[in-house]
Write an enzyme that holds these catalytic residues in place. Structure first.
Site, PDB file in Angstrom:
ATOM      1  N   ASP A 115      -3.858  -6.298  -3.403  1.00 42.09           N
ATOM      2  CA  ASP A 115      -3.863  -5.853  -4.801  1.00 42.09           C
ATOM      3  C   ASP A 115      -4.045  -7.114  -5.659  1.00 42.09           C
ATOM      4  O   ASP A 115      -5.168  -7.567  -5.866  1.00 42.09           O
ATOM      5  CB  ASP A 115      -2.541  -5.113  -5.054  1.00 42.09           C
ATOM      6  CG  ASP A 115      -2.495  -4.393  -6.382  1.00 42.09           C
ATOM      7  OD1 ASP A 115      -3.297  -4.715  -7.259  1.00 42.09           O
ATOM      8  OD2 ASP A 115      -1.647  -3.505  -6.566  1.00 42.09           O
ATOM      9  N   LYS A 152      -8.313  -3.913  -3.705  1.00 37.73           N
ATOM     10  CA  LYS A 152      -8.632  -3.505  -5.084  1.00 37.73           C
ATOM     11  C   LYS A 152      -9.170  -4.740  -5.780  1.00 37.73           C
ATOM     12  O   LYS A 152      -8.414  -5.510  -6.361  1.00 37.73           O
ATOM     13  CB  LYS A 152      -7.374  -3.024  -5.794  1.00 37.73           C
ATOM     14  CG  LYS A 152      -6.767  -1.748  -5.264  1.00 37.73           C
ATOM     15  CD  LYS A 152      -5.550  -1.401  -6.100  1.00 37.73           C
ATOM     16  CE  LYS A 152      -4.801  -0.215  -5.558  1.00 37.73           C
ATOM     17  NZ  LYS A 152      -3.518  -0.007  -6.231  1.00 37.73           N
ATOM     18  N   PHE A 192      -3.758   4.123  -7.655  1.00 44.76           N
ATOM     19  CA  PHE A 192      -2.637   4.025  -6.725  1.00 44.76           C
ATOM     20  C   PHE A 192      -2.894   4.941  -5.536  1.00 44.76           C
ATOM     21  O   PHE A 192      -3.062   6.146  -5.695  1.00 44.76           O
ATOM     22  CB  PHE A 192      -1.319   4.378  -7.414  1.00 44.76           C
ATOM     23  CG  PHE A 192      -0.140   3.964  -6.595  1.00 44.76           C
ATOM     24  CD1 PHE A 192       0.267   2.630  -6.565  1.00 44.76           C
ATOM     25  CD2 PHE A 192       0.543   4.877  -5.817  1.00 44.76           C
ATOM     26  CE1 PHE A 192       1.344   2.222  -5.781  1.00 44.76           C
ATOM     27  CE2 PHE A 192       1.623   4.479  -5.031  1.00 44.76           C
ATOM     28  CZ  PHE A 192       2.016   3.154  -5.017  1.00 44.76           C
ATOM     29  N   VAL A 193      -2.948   4.347  -4.344  1.00 40.59           N
ATOM     30  CA  VAL A 193      -3.309   5.126  -3.155  1.00 40.59           C
ATOM     31  C   VAL A 193      -2.118   5.280  -2.221  1.00 40.59           C
ATOM     32  O   VAL A 193      -1.235   4.417  -2.173  1.00 40.59           O
ATOM     33  CB  VAL A 193      -4.498   4.491  -2.399  1.00 40.59           C
ATOM     34  CG1 VAL A 193      -5.778   4.649  -3.191  1.00 40.59           C
ATOM     35  CG2 VAL A 193      -4.253   3.018  -2.085  1.00 40.59           C
ATOM     36  N   ASP A 217       2.707   4.139   0.713  1.00 42.20           N
ATOM     37  CA  ASP A 217       3.696   5.117   0.263  1.00 42.20           C
ATOM     38  C   ASP A 217       3.784   5.238  -1.245  1.00 42.20           C
ATOM     39  O   ASP A 217       3.372   4.346  -1.986  1.00 42.20           O
ATOM     40  CB  ASP A 217       5.083   4.702   0.747  1.00 42.20           C
ATOM     41  CG  ASP A 217       5.624   3.521  -0.052  1.00 42.20           C
ATOM     42  OD1 ASP A 217       4.946   2.484  -0.086  1.00 42.20           O
ATOM     43  OD2 ASP A 217       6.704   3.655  -0.664  1.00 42.20           O
TER      44      ASP A 217
HETATM   45  P1  XMP Z   1      -0.131  -7.682  -4.013  1.00 44.85           P
HETATM   46  O1  XMP Z   1      -0.245  -7.429  -5.495  1.00 44.85           O
HETATM   47  O2  XMP Z   1       0.949  -8.673  -3.706  1.00 44.85           O
HETATM   48  O3  XMP Z   1       0.336  -6.293  -3.476  1.00 44.85           O
HETATM   49  O4  XMP Z   1      -1.467  -8.022  -3.410  1.00 44.85           O
HETATM   50  C1  XMP Z   1       0.297  -5.976  -2.182  1.00 44.85           C
HETATM   51  C2  XMP Z   1       1.341  -4.941  -1.895  1.00 44.85           C
HETATM   52  O5  XMP Z   1       1.508  -4.018  -2.984  1.00 44.85           O
HETATM   53  C3  XMP Z   1       1.620  -2.710  -2.532  1.00 44.85           C
HETATM   54  N1  XMP Z   1       0.557  -1.896  -3.157  1.00 44.85           N
HETATM   55  C4  XMP Z   1       0.387  -0.573  -3.009  1.00 44.85           C
HETATM   56  N2  XMP Z   1       1.078   0.323  -2.286  1.00 44.85           N
HETATM   57  N3  XMP Z   1      -0.395   2.017  -3.001  1.00 44.85           N
HETATM   58  C5  XMP Z   1       0.674   1.620  -2.293  1.00 44.85           C
HETATM   59  O6  XMP Z   1       1.269   2.446  -1.639  1.00 44.85           O
HETATM   60  C6  XMP Z   1      -1.145   1.190  -3.757  1.00 44.85           C
HETATM   61  O7  XMP Z   1      -2.122   1.595  -4.380  1.00 44.85           O
HETATM   62  C7  XMP Z   1      -0.717  -0.194  -3.760  1.00 44.85           C
HETATM   63  N4  XMP Z   1      -1.198  -1.310  -4.383  1.00 44.85           N
HETATM   64  C8  XMP Z   1      -0.400  -2.313  -3.977  1.00 44.85           C
HETATM   65  C9  XMP Z   1       1.506  -2.792  -1.031  1.00 44.85           C
HETATM   66  O8  XMP Z   1       2.811  -2.782  -0.501  1.00 44.85           O
HETATM   67  C10 XMP Z   1       0.885  -4.117  -0.731  1.00 44.85           C
HETATM   68  O9  XMP Z   1       1.310  -4.696   0.486  1.00 44.85           O
END
Ligand code: XMP
Length: 169
Positions: free
Chosen positions: A97, A125, A146-147, A153
């Protein structure tokens, strides 16, 4: 729930990712380090396609998201991590993310003196990425929604789904 990636499409792509990893590591044993909890499906499916010497380790990262879709402060717990010193590591995460989680874990593993480190993420993303980190193996670029499903989850639900979907209001 709107299906974004079907179970078939995910499995097809994971087969291709496994083939790429097998090509790159013909004679170096790999230690796969999965980021809990979201990596579980991805890790289990990917390694079953690999006919190479490998070990598995886990690391926990949580950002106290709870019911929220925005993350809180990141906590990394290496209690389940095996000795990775001198090992060729591939770090596996479900989704990139902002890139913060992966970047911090990569830094932690480098500090443990791994022989080499690469990253494999199932989803990215791209528009949300802040930390410049290019995954070595990438499943899919997805839009900023948000997936859930396939390990991902919402409030600890939906992880068991074999596909990835966007939760509708
Ligand atoms: P970062 O921002 O550190 O985030 O790259 C990574 C972690 O954020 C969670 N994440 C999600 N979890 N749906 C989810 O269920 C999403 O759309 C989403 N976007 C980020 C995930 O735990 C990931 O390891």
């Amino acid at each position: 729930m709107k299906v974004l990636l079907s179970a078939e499409k995910i499995q097809e792509r994971i087969t291709e990712m496994a083939a790429a990893i097998a090509r790159d590591y013909p004679d170096r044993p790999v230690t796969f380090v999965g980021v809990l909890t979201g990596c579980l499906m991805f890790l289990a499916d990917l390694i079953r396609h690999l006919d190479i010497r490998c070990r598995i380790g886990l690391i926990q990262a949580s950002s106290y998201r709870g019911e929220a879709t925005t993350a809180g402060p990141l906590r990394i717990d290496p209690a389940l991590l095996p000795d990775v010193r001198g090992k060729h590591v591939i770090l596996l995460d479900d989704i990139l993310d902002t890139g913060n989680t992966l970047a911090q874990i990569v830094a932690l593993l480098k500090g443990l003196e791994v022989a080499s480190i690469r990253t494999a993420v199932l989803l990215r993303k791209k528009d949300r990425q802040i930390v410049p980190l290019e995954p070595d193996y990438l499943g899919f670029d997805i839009p900023d929604a948000f997936v859930v499903g396939y390990g991902l989850d919402y409030n600890d639900e939906y992880r068991h789904l074999p596909y990835i979907g966007v939760l509708e209001e």
